[in-house]
Enzyme design. Structure first.
Site, mmCIF file in Angstrom:
data_model
loop_
_atom_site.group_PDB
_atom_site.id
_atom_site.type_symbol
_atom_site.label_atom_id
_atom_site.label_comp_id
_atom_site.label_asym_id
_atom_site.label_seq_id
_atom_site.Cartn_x
_atom_site.Cartn_y
_atom_site.Cartn_z
ATOM 1 N N GLN A 49 2.407 -5.952 -2.990
ATOM 2 C CA GLN A 49 2.694 -6.014 -1.535
ATOM 3 C C GLN A 49 3.984 -5.237 -1.224
ATOM 4 O OE1 GLN A 49 1.830 -9.489 -2.945
ATOM 5 N NE2 GLN A 49 -0.181 -8.615 -2.802
ATOM 6 N N ASP A 92 0.816 -1.226 0.000
ATOM 7 C CA ASP A 92 0.000 0.000 0.000
ATOM 8 C C ASP A 92 0.846 1.272 0.000
ATOM 9 O OD1 ASP A 92 -2.228 -1.721 0.275
ATOM 10 O OD2 ASP A 92 -1.876 -1.790 2.434
ATOM 11 N N LYS A 138 2.378 2.137 -5.097
ATOM 12 C CA LYS A 138 3.108 1.660 -6.280
ATOM 13 C C LYS A 138 2.297 1.877 -7.556
ATOM 14 C CE LYS A 138 3.372 -2.403 -4.370
ATOM 15 N NZ LYS A 138 2.931 -2.097 -3.006
ATOM 16 N N GLY A 167 -4.092 -4.308 -4.543
ATOM 17 C CA GLY A 167 -5.059 -3.331 -5.036
ATOM 18 C C GLY A 167 -4.275 -2.080 -5.388
ATOM 19 N N HIS A 168 -3.970 -1.912 -6.662
ATOM 20 C CA HIS A 168 -3.142 -0.771 -7.082
ATOM 21 C C HIS A 168 -4.054 0.349 -7.580
ATOM 22 C CE1 HIS A 168 0.708 -3.407 -7.485
ATOM 23 N NE2 HIS A 168 0.213 -3.344 -6.263
ATOM 24 N N ARG A 225 -6.421 0.358 7.773
ATOM 25 C CA ARG A 225 -4.998 0.023 7.892
ATOM 26 C C ARG A 225 -4.472 0.552 9.218
ATOM 27 N NH1 ARG A 225 -4.004 2.382 1.976
ATOM 28 N NH2 ARG A 225 -4.778 0.625 0.787
HETATM 29 P P1 IMP Z 1 -2.584 -12.835 1.718
HETATM 30 O O1 IMP Z 1 -1.626 -12.266 0.736
HETATM 31 O O2 IMP Z 1 -4.028 -12.603 1.352
HETATM 32 O O3 IMP Z 1 -2.303 -14.277 2.043
HETATM 33 O O4 IMP Z 1 -2.401 -12.044 3.119
HETATM 34 C C1 IMP Z 1 -1.207 -12.151 3.911
HETATM 35 C C2 IMP Z 1 -0.850 -10.808 4.537
HETATM 36 O O5 IMP Z 1 -0.437 -9.907 3.528
HETATM 37 C C3 IMP Z 1 -2.019 -10.126 5.251
HETATM 38 O O6 IMP Z 1 -1.487 -9.405 6.353
HETATM 39 C C4 IMP Z 1 -2.541 -9.153 4.219
HETATM 40 O O7 IMP Z 1 -3.203 -8.058 4.809
HETATM 41 C C5 IMP Z 1 -1.229 -8.728 3.576
HETATM 42 N N1 IMP Z 1 -1.405 -8.266 2.196
HETATM 43 C C6 IMP Z 1 -1.582 -9.022 1.101
HETATM 44 N N2 IMP Z 1 -1.665 -8.261 0.009
HETATM 45 C C7 IMP Z 1 -1.514 -6.993 0.409
HETATM 46 C C8 IMP Z 1 -1.455 -5.743 -0.281
HETATM 47 O O8 IMP Z 1 -1.549 -5.659 -1.514
HETATM 48 N N3 IMP Z 1 -1.271 -4.639 0.499
HETATM 49 C C9 IMP Z 1 -1.110 -4.728 1.841
HETATM 50 N N4 IMP Z 1 -1.148 -5.853 2.524
HETATM 51 C C10 IMP Z 1 -1.341 -6.990 1.809
#
Ligand code: IMP
Length: 437
Positions: free
Chosen positions: A232, A13, A16, A40-41, A313
């Site tokens: 991420q 977040d 990017k 989510g970009h 967040r």
């Molecule tokens: P998962 O990727 O859904 O398995 O989630 C694992 C961890 O990564 C969790 O804490 C999510 O909130 C975090 N996470 C996954 N994708 C994102 C992202 O695009 N932005 C921020 N946190 C993310």
């Protein structure tokens, strides 16, 4: 070298999407290389907000080739929705223009199946207070099936005969997990419906399916510029992040090579995107977290709610210990600092410059979350600033206190500052160095 990798330096977040959108002006090819629709970009163009979960953020520039690389996991349902949304807005020709579709879906990418999502949610529910706080999009279970060598890849999805065989095999494992977790198992009509739907989706995606690595290498050989778009962030990396509170893919710049199917010599500069403060969504350690009114004010002012799940967040001060680690493990050459405007009006600004544990100063960012949960951040305080112009043409347009803050961060991290964001919209960023030059 005229390619570049753009990655997140924190817990995702960082902004990017908007940085990739800006850099895409100069790039010819934009490649997502890992993760799935957990990302989510967000890109804001002329007041219109677009949130992209799978299609690279370069798609908002009409002439760019967009590639979803072999390192990604793809939920066909979500991808088709996104493609239809882009097509309805005239941004993607699903009938494919003269040069073929400008969206390439790697034939080696793995498919997120409906049971992956159910397992993801059932497992989180069963973990109770030990949950990771996943996005529930089935990302982890899809990567698990990949590692277990029973995953369905995109080249299988487009072959109707193969879909049933893979899905029945996968469901056998998923059902055993669901049964153990008191979840709802798949059988009978529901299973047959899943297979039929996947076959349909495979045929819809088929025109875009190709050898992604070969397409990128071909473009590079023809002198085109390639931008690799990470998802991420470094601290959510499966190996190097705050394990087990991480995602299930590798988010680091080095993975742009493996996740795209090209050699590391193609990667070019490494641009790390970081917010002027820190946020994290989901569970896990966050040493500089603000759980007070100031944290809430940052959340509200920064609009810090998940672009994928809408979850609030967690917010906190900038953490230079974590960022130095991110710079080192990514081989960062350039920084993009976003959301500087959000800090305006907050009074004094703090930055963590070191961690102490039991009175002892740590040399490096600890890998063990038990240690990380115990660290006491050492802060340096900077005078705040009241306002930042909506657009800036040079750093001189910023209040002196904002410049000092940026200067301190840049010097501490020891790499050049190349982009500064002062608002969410396209153009609300100052580009100091051409990362794709
Ligand atoms: P998962 O990727 O859904 O398995 O989630 C694992 C961890 O990564 C969790 O804490 C999510 O909130 C975090 N996470 C996954 N994708 C994102 C992202 O695009 N932005 C921020 N946190 C993310």
């Amino acid at each position: 070298m005229s390619n570049a990798v753009c990655i997140g330096a924190q817990w995702g977040d960082e902004g990017k999407g908007r940085i990739v959108d800006r850099l895409s002006e100069q790039a010819d090819v934009v490649v997502r290389f890992h993760g799935g629709n957990n990302a989510g970009h967000t890109v804001v163009v002329d007041g219109v907000t677009t949130i992209l979960h799978l299609v690279p953020s370069g798609v908002l520039h009409k002439d760019k080739l967009c590639v979803i690389g072999p390192g990604c996991v793809i939920d066909p349902e979500v991808l088709l929705q996104e493609m239809e949304m882009l097509s309805a807005r005239g941004l993607l020709d699903l009938g494919a223009g003269a040069g073929g579709p400008r969206l390439v879906i790697a034939d080696q990418a793995h498919v997120i199946l409906p049971f992956h999502k159910r397992v993801d949610k059932a497992r989180e529910a069963a973990k109770g207070t030990r949950k990771i706080g996943t996005t529930g999009r089935g990302i982890g279970p899809a990567y698990e099936d990949k590692a277990a060598r029973r995953g369905l890849r995109v080249h299988d999805l487009v072959e109707p005969d193969r879909v049933a065989e893979f899905v029945r095999h996968g469901v056998m494992y998923a059902n055993s997990v669901l049964e153990a977790l008191d979840g709802e198992v798949y059988r009978g009509e529901e299973l047959e419906h899943m297979i039929a739907r996947l076959r349909e989706q495979g045929q819809k995606l088929k025109p875009c399916v190709d050898d992604a690595g070969a397409r990128i290498a071909e473009a590079h050989a023809a002198g085109k510029r390639v931008l690799f778009e990470g998802a991420q962030g470094a601290l959510l990396d499966l190996d190097h992040g705050t394990y087990p509170f991480v995602t299930s893919s590798n988010c680091l710049a080095a993975h742009a090579s493996v996740g795209s199917g090209v050699g590391p010599n193609l990667l070019g500069r490494v641009l790390a995107v970081l917010k002027a403060y820190s946020t994290r969504v989901g569970e896990g350690p966050f040493p500089t977290e603000l759980t007070d009114a100031q944290g809430e004010a940052l959340r509200q002012k920064g609009g810090e709610f998940g672009a994928t799940t809408g979850r609030p967040r967690r917010t906190g001060w900038l953490d230079l210990v974590a960022l130095k680690y991110a710079v080192r493990i990514n081989g960062v050459t350039d920084l993009a600092i976003t959301k500087l405007d959000v800090l305006a009006g907050f009074g004094d600004i703090k930055v963590a410059t070191a961690y102490d544990v039991d009175g002892v100063r740590l040399k490096n960012f600890p890998h063990d979350v038990r240690t990380l949960n115990k660290v006491v951040p050492v802060y340096q305080t900077f005078p705040g600033f009241d306002g930042v112009p909506e657009r800036i043409a040079s750093l001189d347009d910023l209040p002196p206190a904002a410049r000092r803050y940026l200067g301190f961060v840049q010097e501490s991290l020891g790499v050049r500052l190349s982009i500064v964001g002062v608002g969410p919209g396209r153009g609300q960023e100052l580009v100091l160095n051409d990362v794709l030059a």
